[in-house]
Design a protein around this motif. Structure first.
Motif, short mmCIF file in Angstrom:
data_model
loop_
_atom_site.label_atom_id
_atom_site.label_comp_id
_atom_site.label_asym_id
_atom_site.label_seq_id
_atom_site.Cartn_x
_atom_site.Cartn_y
_atom_site.Cartn_z
N GLY A 9 0.79 -1.22 0.00
CA GLY A 9 0.00 0.00 0.00
C GLY A 9 0.83 1.27 0.00
N ALA A 10 2.17 1.14 0.02
CA ALA A 10 3.03 2.31 0.06
C ALA A 10 3.06 3.02 -1.30
CB ALA A 10 4.45 1.90 0.45
N VAL A 11 3.40 4.30 -1.26
CA VAL A 11 3.53 5.08 -2.49
C VAL A 11 4.71 4.55 -3.30
CG1 VAL A 11 3.94 7.38 -3.40
CG2 VAL A 11 2.56 7.10 -1.36
N TYR A 12 4.52 4.42 -4.60
CA TYR A 12 5.53 3.81 -5.46
C TYR A 12 5.61 4.60 -6.75
CZ TYR A 12 7.78 0.24 -8.33
OH TYR A 12 8.62 -0.43 -9.15
N GLU A 13 6.83 4.94 -7.16
CA GLU A 13 6.98 5.65 -8.42
C GLU A 13 8.26 5.19 -9.09
OE1 GLU A 13 7.44 10.15 -10.15
OE2 GLU A 13 6.41 9.84 -8.28
N ASP B 120 11.91 5.25 -4.15
CA ASP B 120 11.12 5.84 -3.07
C ASP B 120 11.01 7.34 -3.29
OD1 ASP B 120 10.75 3.45 -1.75
OD2 ASP B 120 12.60 3.66 -0.59
N PRO B 121 9.80 7.91 -3.14
CA PRO B 121 9.64 9.35 -3.35
C PRO B 121 10.30 10.15 -2.24
CG PRO B 121 7.58 8.36 -2.63
CD PRO B 121 8.55 7.24 -2.84
N ASP C 276 7.16 17.87 -4.70
CA ASP C 276 6.49 17.32 -5.86
C ASP C 276 6.54 18.28 -7.06
OD1 ASP C 276 4.90 19.26 -4.85
OD2 ASP C 276 3.05 18.12 -4.90
#
Length: 127
Positions: free
Chosen positions: A48-52, A56-57, A61
């Motif tokens: 569920g973690a943010v992924y890009e 890792d961010p 932004d």
């Protein structure tokens, strides 16, 4: 009598379309249901973690983007569209005659003038 047969034929064509549409929706619903029933389920906080893009961010932004990337992309699209028009025309060139050759020459000439203008302004120079 003939008009009622035409109306009946038209309605039967709509009926076939409607049946095919329903079969299509049923197929998609069955595929989605099968996916839900057959897939493995192992939820975790990491999933569920943010992924890009695998990184890792970090940081803010907001970032500046160089306009030259867009210019090159625009020129690529422009000349790709030119090729889309030019290749089929070249395949049947002999059937069209000299008038079509003049029109295609004008088309390519306008594109060449645009490329020369961009070149002269230094837009194509990578810095």
């Amino acid at each position: 009598m003939a008009s009622s047969r035409l109306v009946g034929a038209a309605l039967s064509e709509y009926l076939v379309f409607g049946v095919l549409l329903l079969v299509g929706f049923a197929f998609v619903a069955a595929a989605m249901t099968a996916n839900r029933l057959l897939r493995p389920s192992a939820p975790s906080p990491g999933k569920g973690a943010v992924y890009e893009c695998g990184v890792d961010p970090v940081g803010g932004d907001w970032a500046q983007v160089q306009i030259r990337y867009y210019v090159y992309a625009y020129l690529f699209v422009l000349f790709a569209v030119e090729a889309v028009f030019l290749f089929p025309w070249a395949a049947v060139f002999r059937d069209f005659g000299p008038a079509a050759a003049a029109e295609m020459g004008l088309f390519v000439g306008v594109l060449a003038l645009g490329l020369a203008y961009a070149w002269r302004k230094g837009v194509l120079r990578w810095r």
